[in-house]
Design a protein around this motif. Structure first.
Motif, mmCIF file in Angstrom:
data_model
loop_
_atom_site.group_PDB
_atom_site.id
_atom_site.type_symbol
_atom_site.label_atom_id
_atom_site.label_comp_id
_atom_site.label_asym_id
_atom_site.label_seq_id
_atom_site.Cartn_x
_atom_site.Cartn_y
_atom_site.Cartn_z
ATOM 1 N N ALA A 71 0.832 -1.211 0.000
ATOM 2 C CA ALA A 71 0.000 0.000 0.000
ATOM 3 C C ALA A 71 0.865 1.259 0.000
ATOM 4 C CB ALA A 71 -0.919 -0.028 1.205
ATOM 5 N N SER A 72 1.953 1.276 0.762
ATOM 6 C CA SER A 72 2.686 2.550 0.904
ATOM 7 C C SER A 72 4.205 2.400 0.935
ATOM 8 C CB SER A 72 2.241 3.236 2.192
ATOM 9 O OG SER A 72 2.477 2.363 3.279
ATOM 10 N N MET A 73 4.726 1.214 0.635
ATOM 11 C CA MET A 73 6.192 1.057 0.715
ATOM 12 C C MET A 73 6.789 0.534 -0.592
ATOM 13 S SD MET A 73 6.811 -0.631 4.430
ATOM 14 C CE MET A 73 5.409 -1.302 5.260
ATOM 15 N N GLY A 74 6.159 0.838 -1.718
ATOM 16 C CA GLY A 74 6.674 0.310 -2.988
ATOM 17 C C GLY A 74 6.424 -1.187 -3.050
ATOM 18 N N LEU A 75 7.402 -1.907 -3.610
ATOM 19 C CA LEU A 75 7.241 -3.359 -3.662
ATOM 20 C C LEU A 75 7.566 -3.970 -2.310
ATOM 21 C CD1 LEU A 75 8.980 -4.140 -7.093
ATOM 22 C CD2 LEU A 75 6.525 -4.004 -6.607
ATOM 23 N N GLY A 76 7.058 -5.168 -2.090
ATOM 24 C CA GLY A 76 7.367 -5.895 -0.860
ATOM 25 C C GLY A 76 7.306 -7.382 -1.147
ATOM 26 N N VAL A 77 7.673 -8.191 -0.169
ATOM 27 C CA VAL A 77 7.665 -9.641 -0.338
ATOM 28 C C VAL A 77 6.577 -10.220 0.564
ATOM 29 C CG1 VAL A 77 9.027 -11.753 -0.109
ATOM 30 C CG2 VAL A 77 10.118 -9.641 -0.888
ATOM 31 N N PHE A 78 5.755 -11.092 -0.014
ATOM 32 C CA PHE A 78 4.616 -11.644 0.730
ATOM 33 C C PHE A 78 4.696 -13.158 0.773
ATOM 34 C CE2 PHE A 78 1.983 -7.883 1.322
ATOM 35 C CZ PHE A 78 2.618 -6.994 0.469
ATOM 36 N N ALA A 79 4.210 -13.715 1.890
ATOM 37 C CA ALA A 79 4.192 -15.173 2.051
ATOM 38 C C ALA A 79 3.115 -15.764 1.165
ATOM 39 C CB ALA A 79 3.922 -15.520 3.509
ATOM 40 N N LYS A 80 3.452 -16.853 0.460
ATOM 41 C CA LYS A 80 2.416 -17.525 -0.348
ATOM 42 C C LYS A 80 1.824 -18.702 0.408
ATOM 43 C CE LYS A 80 2.458 -17.945 -4.815
ATOM 44 N NZ LYS A 80 2.921 -18.393 -6.140
ATOM 45 N N ARG A 81 2.450 -19.021 1.535
ATOM 46 C CA ARG A 81 1.888 -20.081 2.385
ATOM 47 C C ARG A 81 2.271 -19.740 3.812
ATOM 48 N NH1 ARG A 81 6.568 -24.522 2.942
ATOM 49 N NH2 ARG A 81 7.049 -23.379 4.823
ATOM 50 N N GLN A 82 1.766 -20.514 4.763
ATOM 51 C CA GLN A 82 2.107 -20.127 6.138
ATOM 52 C C GLN A 82 3.492 -20.656 6.531
ATOM 53 O OE1 GLN A 82 -1.079 -22.070 8.416
ATOM 54 N NE2 GLN A 82 0.552 -23.057 9.577
ATOM 55 N N PHE A 83 4.161 -19.901 7.380
ATOM 56 C CA PHE A 83 5.469 -20.310 7.899
ATOM 57 C C PHE A 83 5.377 -20.386 9.417
ATOM 58 C CE2 PHE A 83 6.522 -18.143 3.919
ATOM 59 C CZ PHE A 83 7.396 -19.048 3.338
ATOM 60 N N LYS A 84 6.137 -21.331 9.971
ATOM 61 C CA LYS A 84 6.219 -21.414 11.432
ATOM 62 C C LYS A 84 7.502 -20.742 11.894
ATOM 63 C CE LYS A 84 3.499 -25.201 12.996
ATOM 64 N NZ LYS A 84 3.318 -26.225 11.959
ATOM 65 N N VAL A 85 7.517 -20.323 13.162
ATOM 66 C CA VAL A 85 8.745 -19.760 13.743
ATOM 67 C C VAL A 85 9.894 -20.712 13.441
ATOM 68 C CG1 VAL A 85 9.848 -19.057 15.888
ATOM 69 C CG2 VAL A 85 7.390 -19.008 15.693
ATOM 70 N N GLY A 86 11.001 -20.179 12.949
ATOM 71 C CA GLY A 86 12.182 -21.016 12.690
ATOM 72 C C GLY A 86 12.276 -21.481 11.246
ATOM 73 N N ASP A 87 11.177 -21.364 10.462
ATOM 74 C CA ASP A 87 11.253 -21.771 9.048
ATOM 75 C C ASP A 87 12.119 -20.788 8.268
ATOM 76 O OD1 ASP A 87 9.554 -23.864 9.459
ATOM 77 O OD2 ASP A 87 7.788 -22.915 8.537
ATOM 78 N N THR A 88 12.856 -21.307 7.289
ATOM 79 C CA THR A 88 13.595 -20.423 6.387
ATOM 80 C C THR A 88 12.629 -19.972 5.291
ATOM 81 O OG1 THR A 88 15.636 -21.577 6.878
ATOM 82 C CG2 THR A 88 15.632 -20.234 4.896
ATOM 83 N N VAL A 89 12.544 -18.674 5.126
ATOM 84 C CA VAL A 89 11.562 -18.095 4.214
ATOM 85 C C VAL A 89 12.212 -17.775 2.857
ATOM 86 C CG1 VAL A 89 10.021 -16.093 3.931
ATOM 87 C CG2 VAL A 89 10.291 -17.141 6.178
#
Ligand SMILES: C[S@@+](CC[C@H](N)C(=O)[O-])C[C@H]1O[C@@H](n2cnc3c(N)ncnc32)[C@H](O)[C@@H]1O
Length: 366
Positions: A71-89
């Motif tokens: 919305a207000s920061m140009g491009l960004g990176v979004f999750a396409k699935r859920q991640f758990k704490v400790g997962d490498t994204v």
């Protein structure tokens, strides 16, 4: 004519500072990284430390995240699935690694001169870019195209060193001494990753980054559970300070002002106070209290951190670990085990990032 008004100094600098391409170890697609400044020392150290450097790495499936407009920061990176704490994204070979403080090195420019310094860096950057694979050259140039302060697309005709310098300052992450063996040579090594260069800043982030020397990869690891569709957010500066100070520290990254959720909260005074309390928490005092009082203190710290969503802080893992210890002292084995498990998740994230950090864990266990 003096030395600095000719091109001679540039040639002299470039001649001294050779560049290296670090190829992917037979991985497709080829993603080689250009490393510049201090490369011989870096490479010798890495080859000595890690057999078969650069080691193969397992690339992550390429549908885990997506680059989209925010919305207000140009491009960004979004999750396409859920991640758990400790997962490498995100895990990737970066475009390049550079020592930014080369521009302050008097042995290269004769004496410190900010203009000559940044020209040295710019010239080196351009030379490094010439070594890119063609796809990397385009990818690197495109980094400067999309956000508010950008100087416009870089075309072959309008190339200017300052555009490349801009990418280096706005799309890079600082490598710490724990991340990168070369940090003794120069102090300010920056890495420019590919997808991760589009990750925006938040004062309540959900990932931390670390650089893995053995595989020469840049990694982002989740510090909180992330839902599908949520934006992946990291931090560009320290977060245990009030908003006004954070905003000053974010200016060099082209952020003015920070538009993250934490900065748009209606409870700014409360948030500033909580961060101050987290920062000034007396760990030693707390661990020397009787068990019940110690538990109360550590629970207070954990609550403050959770409220501010600063789970990545060292003190979060340490506080959880002390809670496990004190619940054990009170013979509450089940609660103690639960806290220990929670602490371990965060110690693992830290351990992935900095193996030296694990010494904390041993110290507590002793
Ligand atoms: C590393 S880039 C991130 C990707 C960038 N949004 C893009 O479109 O390529 C950093 C730039 O993103 C924008 N940005 C990142 N985080 C921001 C934030 N919290 N508030 C406002 N702008 C932000 C700023 O323009 C900053 O210079």
């Amino acid at each position: 004519m003096d030395f600095y008004s000719t091109n001679a100094w540039k040639d002299a600098v470039l001649d001294r500072m050779k560049f290296t391409n670090i190829p992917d170890a037979d991985q497709a697609p080829a993603h080689d990284t250009v490393l510049f400044v201090g490369e011989q020392i870096v490479l010798n150290t890495l080859r000595r430390e890690y057999a078969g450097f650069p080691q193969k790495y397992s690339p992550l499936p390429n549908d885990l995240v997506v680059v989209q407009r925010t919305a207000s920061m140009g491009l960004g990176v979004f999750a396409k699935r859920q991640f758990k704490v400790g997962d490498t994204v995100v895990r990737e070979r970066p475009f390049l690694i550079a020592a930014v403080d080369i521009q302050n090195d008097p042995s290269l420019v004769g004496e410190f001169n900010p203009f000559i310094g940044s020209s040295v860096l710019g010239e080196m950057l351009k030379s490094a870019e010439r070594r890119f694979l063609p796809s990397n050259r385009t990818g690197f140039a495109n980094l400067s195209t999309d956000y508010s302060l950008n100087p416009g697309p870089i075309t072959d005709n309008s190339r200017d060193i300052f555009q490349s310098l801009y990418v280096l300052s706005c799309n890079s992450f600082k490598l710490s001494e724990q991340d990168f063996a070369a940090c003794g040579v120069y102090k300010d090594y920056r890495v420019v990753p590919r997808v991760a260069s589009r990750i925006n800043h938040s004062c309540a982030p959900n990932v931390v980054y670390h650089f893995d020397e053995a595989t020469f990869t840049f990694n982002m690891v989740a510090t909180r559970n992330i839902k599908a569709g949520e934006e992946i957010l990291t931090m560009y500066c320290g977060l245990q300070v009030p908003k006004a100070e954070r905003h000053r520290n974010l200016l060099p990254y082209g952020i003015d002002p920070c538009r993250c959720q934490a900065c748009e909260t209606t409870d700014q005074i409360g948030s500033d106070q909580r961060r101050k309390s987290i920062c000034s928490f007396d760990m030693i005092g707390a661990k020397n209290l009787p068990p019940r009082a110690a538990l109360k203190e550590f629970a207070r710290l954990v609550n403050l951190i959770e409220k501010e969503k600063l789970h990545f802080l060292d003190s979060y893992a340490v506080a959880l670990h002390w809670m496990a210890y004190f619940w054990g002292k009170l013979n509450q084995k089940a609660i103690s085990q639960k806290k220990l498990k929670e602490a371990e998740i965060y110690f693992d994230i830290k351990g992935k990032a900095h193996s030296k950090w694990l010494q904390h864990r041993t110290a507590i266990a002793d």
